[in-house]
Scaffold this active site. Sequence first.
Site, PDB file in Angstrom:
ATOM      1  N   GLY A 177       0.778  -1.229   0.000  1.00 36.14           N
ATOM      2  CA  GLY A 177       0.000   0.000   0.000  1.00 36.14           C
ATOM      3  C   GLY A 177       0.810   1.280   0.000  1.00 36.14           C
ATOM      4  N   ASN A 193       1.380   3.079  -2.600  1.00 35.46           N
ATOM      5  CA  ASN A 193       0.622   4.028  -3.443  1.00 35.46           C
ATOM      6  C   ASN A 193      -0.585   4.572  -2.695  1.00 35.46           C
ATOM      7  OD1 ASN A 193       1.733   4.413  -6.275  1.00 35.46           O
ATOM      8  ND2 ASN A 193       1.955   2.200  -5.980  1.00 35.46           N
ATOM      9  N   HIS A 214       0.374   1.565 -13.240  1.00 42.17           N
ATOM     10  CA  HIS A 214       1.188   0.457 -13.747  1.00 42.17           C
ATOM     11  C   HIS A 214       2.655   0.885 -13.739  1.00 42.17           C
ATOM     12  CE1 HIS A 214       2.106  -3.198 -15.881  1.00 42.17           C
ATOM     13  NE2 HIS A 214       2.891  -2.498 -16.667  1.00 42.17           N
TER      14      HIS A 214
HETATM   15  C1  GAR Z   1       3.249  -0.919  -7.524  1.00 42.58           C
HETATM   16  O1  GAR Z   1       4.531  -0.851  -8.107  1.00 42.58           O
HETATM   17  C2  GAR Z   1       2.179  -0.903  -8.610  1.00 42.58           C
HETATM   18  O2  GAR Z   1       2.492  -0.069  -9.690  1.00 42.58           O
HETATM   19  C3  GAR Z   1       2.192  -2.344  -9.012  1.00 42.58           C
HETATM   20  O3  GAR Z   1       2.349  -3.066  -7.820  1.00 42.58           O
HETATM   21  C4  GAR Z   1       3.029  -2.274  -6.852  1.00 42.58           C
HETATM   22  C5  GAR Z   1       2.166  -2.179  -5.603  1.00 42.58           C
HETATM   23  O4  GAR Z   1       2.827  -1.526  -4.561  1.00 42.58           O
HETATM   24  N1  GAR Z   1       0.974  -2.670  -9.728  1.00 42.58           N
HETATM   25  C6  GAR Z   1       0.935  -3.529 -10.736  1.00 42.58           C
HETATM   26  O5  GAR Z   1       1.898  -4.157 -11.129  1.00 42.58           O
HETATM   27  C7  GAR Z   1      -0.425  -3.680 -11.392  1.00 42.58           C
HETATM   28  N2  GAR Z   1      -0.302  -4.244 -12.696  1.00 42.58           N
HETATM   29  P1  GAR Z   1       2.035  -0.875  -3.323  1.00 42.58           P
HETATM   30  O6  GAR Z   1       1.110  -1.938  -2.725  1.00 42.58           O
HETATM   31  O7  GAR Z   1       3.143  -0.542  -2.356  1.00 42.58           O
HETATM   32  O8  GAR Z   1       1.301   0.340  -3.787  1.00 42.58           O
END
Ligand code: GAR
Length: 215
Positions: free
Chosen positions: A18, A20, A116
């Site tokens: 989480g 983001n 992404h």
């Molecule tokens: C992030 O890098 C996001 O862009 C990626 O997963 C990670 C989640 O991190 N999403 C994808 O690959 C979707 N296709 P987070 O849980 O720390 O935000």
Amino acid sequence: MSLTHQLKNIVVLVSGGGTNLQALIDAQERGEIKDGMISCVISSKPGAFALERAEKHGIPSRVISRKEYSDTINYSNAILEALKEEQADLIVLAGFMTILSEDVVKAYPYKIINVHPALIPSFCGNGYYGLKVHEAALSYGVKISGATVHFVNEEADAGAIILQKPVEVKNNDTPETLQKRIMEQAEWKILPEAVALFCSDKIKISGGKAFVIKD
Ligand code: GAR
């Protein structure tokens, strides 16, 4: 702002750490998301650290565990019901690692945003998620990667692009170091920016493409 002005309900869907979501919470607390508020966080995994982040900031959360549903259709129906109950105006997929059915996408056209970790159309589509994206970028040998925020349509990572930001790939990068740089320099910036623009009605759709209205 008129008396009838209503903040848009932002529902954030998560599956993991989480970071983001945290970037969105921080932007909200800095007053950068003027016309919306994170009204609910929904996790596909019980125990996801993202849930602790929501709790710490007093944001209501729900767990709709992917494991408890037999297939994508049943799972998506449960998500759809929750989105309706939460009166979602904007849905943000912030590291949400589960595919949603067409029914969800059709119920919220140009209202679901995904981040992404690559410059679409590179290293995207089915099977490209999390560290796999960065492994693919390094194995190709690209010198620039980055992040993309886009609307979600029926095809994986193929909806209208809202914002993109390039990030340098270094010679000694590992998938982990590249992921970290892309998060810090791109994802955590353009995701809150796109959410703020959406909530302030600054994104227009024309011919299936998204355009940011500049003041
Ligand atoms: C992030 O890098 C996001 O862009 C990626 O997963 C990670 C989640 O991190 N999403 C994808 O690959 C979707 N296709 P987070 O849980 O720390 O935000």
